[in-house]
Write a protein that holds these residues in place. Structure first.
Motif, PDB file in Angstrom:
ATOM      1  N   ALA A 185       3.490   9.732 -10.076  1.00  0.00           N
ATOM      2  CA  ALA A 185       2.757   9.986 -11.318  1.00  0.00           C
ATOM      3  C   ALA A 185       2.285  11.439 -11.368  1.00  0.00           C
ATOM      4  O   ALA A 185       2.391  12.098 -12.412  1.00  0.00           O
ATOM      5  N   ALA A 186       1.798  11.945 -10.247  1.00  0.00           N
ATOM      6  CA  ALA A 186       1.361  13.346 -10.185  1.00  0.00           C
ATOM      7  C   ALA A 186       2.538  14.287 -10.422  1.00  0.00           C
ATOM      8  O   ALA A 186       2.406  15.296 -11.137  1.00  0.00           O
ATOM      9  N   ARG A 242      -3.127   6.097 -16.045  1.00  0.00           N
ATOM     10  CA  ARG A 242      -3.307   4.785 -15.437  1.00  0.00           C
ATOM     11  C   ARG A 242      -1.982   4.334 -14.832  1.00  0.00           C
ATOM     12  O   ARG A 242      -0.926   4.616 -15.379  1.00  0.00           O
ATOM     13  N   ILE A 243      -2.066   3.639 -13.705  1.00  0.00           N
ATOM     14  CA  ILE A 243      -0.875   3.067 -13.088  1.00  0.00           C
ATOM     15  C   ILE A 243      -1.012   1.552 -13.138  1.00  0.00           C
ATOM     16  O   ILE A 243      -1.982   0.989 -12.653  1.00  0.00           O
ATOM     17  N   ARG A 281       0.835  -1.214   0.000  1.00  0.00           N
ATOM     18  CA  ARG A 281       0.000   0.000   0.000  1.00  0.00           C
ATOM     19  C   ARG A 281       0.863   1.254   0.000  1.00  0.00           C
ATOM     20  O   ARG A 281       0.553   2.241  -0.668  1.00  0.00           O
ATOM     21  N   GLN A 312       2.135   1.762  -3.462  1.00  0.00           N
ATOM     22  CA  GLN A 312       1.058   2.257  -4.312  1.00  0.00           C
ATOM     23  C   GLN A 312       0.859   3.755  -4.113  1.00  0.00           C
ATOM     24  O   GLN A 312       0.715   4.506  -5.083  1.00  0.00           O
ATOM     25  N   ALA A 313       0.876   4.202  -2.866  1.00  0.00           N
ATOM     26  CA  ALA A 313       0.721   5.628  -2.573  1.00  0.00           C
ATOM     27  C   ALA A 313       1.880   6.421  -3.176  1.00  0.00           C
ATOM     28  O   ALA A 313       1.681   7.504  -3.745  1.00  0.00           O
ATOM     29  N   ARG A 314       3.092   5.890  -3.057  1.00  0.00           N
ATOM     30  CA  ARG A 314       4.264   6.551  -3.632  1.00  0.00           C
ATOM     31  C   ARG A 314       4.138   6.636  -5.150  1.00  0.00           C
ATOM     32  O   ARG A 314       4.450   7.668  -5.753  1.00  0.00           O
ATOM     33  N   LEU A 315       3.653   5.580  -5.794  1.00  0.00           N
ATOM     34  CA  LEU A 315       3.477   5.594  -7.250  1.00  0.00           C
ATOM     35  C   LEU A 315       2.472   6.663  -7.678  1.00  0.00           C
ATOM     36  O   LEU A 315       2.683   7.348  -8.679  1.00  0.00           O
ATOM     37  N   ARG A 316       1.399   6.823  -6.906  1.00  0.00           N
ATOM     38  CA  ARG A 316       0.416   7.874  -7.219  1.00  0.00           C
ATOM     39  C   ARG A 316       1.057   9.256  -7.118  1.00  0.00           C
ATOM     40  O   ARG A 316       0.850  10.116  -7.978  1.00  0.00           O
ATOM     41  N   ARG A 317       1.855   9.477  -6.063  1.00  0.00           N
ATOM     42  CA  ARG A 317       2.534  10.775  -5.900  1.00  0.00           C
ATOM     43  C   ARG A 317       3.534  11.018  -7.032  1.00  0.00           C
ATOM     44  O   ARG A 317       3.617  12.121  -7.576  1.00  0.00           O
ATOM     45  N   VAL A 321      -3.373   0.507  -9.319  1.00  0.00           N
ATOM     46  CA  VAL A 321      -3.074   1.442  -8.231  1.00  0.00           C
ATOM     47  C   VAL A 321      -4.038   2.598  -8.281  1.00  0.00           C
ATOM     48  O   VAL A 321      -4.321   3.122  -9.304  1.00  0.00           O
TER      49      VAL A 321
END
Length: 118
Positions: A80-81, A95-96, A70, A73-78, A118
């Protein structure tokens, strides 16, 4: 270079080739910023895809997807942003994905792709 790093790099090459064969275009490999790294940034049609690649020599120590926690996943969202912010407006959808590569050094490595996980 450490054996683990070589395995990871080989897995990313295998994953990129597999995704290209599936219709994706690689935009960047190993994009880095102060917060971390995105393994692959791709375009699939009008969708920008951020792919996390996990590689293992076998399943002896678990499936590669098990390493995507998890927190990861949170790091990947950040990340990507941050990539989107740095690269201007991104047309279309975002999309991730996760890509698992097993036995990357063999003639036919196993590749599993989960889109939008994600």
């Amino acid at each position: 270079m450490a054996e683990k790093d070589e395995l990871g790099r080989r897995g990313e090459i295998v994953a990129a080739r597999w995704l290209e064969a599936a219709g994706c275009v690689v935009i960047e490999r190993n994009w880095r910023c102060a917060s971390g790294e995105i393994d692959l940034v791709l375009r699939q049609g009008t969708t920008t895809v951020f792919a996390e690649v996990k590689t293992r020599t076998s399943l002896a120590y678990g499936h590669p997807f098990e390493a995507i926690t998890r927190a990861k996943q949170a790091r990947l969202r950040r990340l990507a942003a941050e990539w989107c912010h740095e690269n201007g407006p991104v047309p279309g959808e975002i999309r991730i994905d996760a890509v698992a590569v097993i036995d990357a050094w063999s003639a036919e490595p196993s590749v599993e792709h989960l889109a939008g996980v994600v």
